[in-house]
Write an enzyme that holds these catalytic residues in place. Structure first.
Site, PDB file in Angstrom:
ATOM      1  N   HIS A  75       0.552  -1.289  -0.280  1.00 14.16           N
ATOM      2  CA  HIS A  75      -0.171   0.388  -0.043  1.00 14.16           C
ATOM      3  C   HIS A  75       1.218   1.360   0.475  1.00 14.16           C
ATOM      4  CE1 HIS A  75      -3.521   2.306   0.953  1.00 14.16           C
ATOM      5  NE2 HIS A  75      -3.073   2.835   1.942  1.00 14.16           N
ATOM      6  N   GLN A  77       4.146   1.558  -1.042  1.00 13.32           N
ATOM      7  CA  GLN A  77       4.282   1.269  -2.558  1.00 13.32           C
ATOM      8  C   GLN A  77       3.610   1.989  -2.908  1.00 13.32           C
ATOM      9  OE1 GLN A  77       7.985   1.343  -2.903  1.00 13.32           O
ATOM     10  NE2 GLN A  77       7.821   1.506  -5.272  1.00 13.32           N
ATOM     11  N   HIS A  79       1.096   4.380  -2.751  1.00 15.05           N
ATOM     12  CA  HIS A  79       0.606   5.730  -2.703  1.00 15.05           C
ATOM     13  C   HIS A  79       1.912   6.485  -3.121  1.00 15.05           C
ATOM     14  CE1 HIS A  79      -2.638   6.890   0.080  1.00 15.05           C
ATOM     15  NE2 HIS A  79      -2.145   4.988   0.286  1.00 15.05           N
TER      16      HIS A  79
END
Length: 104
Positions: A75, A77, A79
């Site tokens: 998650h 990564q 973002h």
């Protein structure tokens, strides 16, 4: 700092950068170019912090001290990559808006 907090720093800094980029586009549309550039610079700084954390995690993995991949890591990564893309697009869009306003 534990892994969860480290990963959350990537998410927080990436989200901050994305928000600043979108606000920069809004400012450019209002012809507030200096504010737009200021917001892009702030976004760049937040992205730099997120990228530094990511780099440290990669270096630790190379040294043999890697962590198992978790959903929150994926998650984070996601973002970061999203924020980088938004930054690139914001930079281009602001230039388009500037050029369009010059022609008018």
């Amino acid at each position: 700092m534990d892994l969860e907090n480290i990963v959350m720093q990537i998410i927080i800094n990436s989200g901050e950068a994305r928000s600043h980029c979108l606000n920069a586009i809004r400012e450019a549309r209002q012809k507030n170019y200096s504010k737009a550039e200021e917001l892009l610079q702030t976004a760049k700084e937040a992205l730099s912090r997120a990228h530094q954390i990511q780099t440290e995690m990669i270096q630790e993995e190379i040294r043999g001290n890697g962590q198992p991949v978790s959903m929150i890591m994926v998650h984070a990564q996601d973002h970061l990559m999203n924020a980088l893309t938004v930054r690139d697009l914001a930079t281009e869009m602001i230039e388009i808006v500037k050029n369009q306003n010059i022609k008018e």
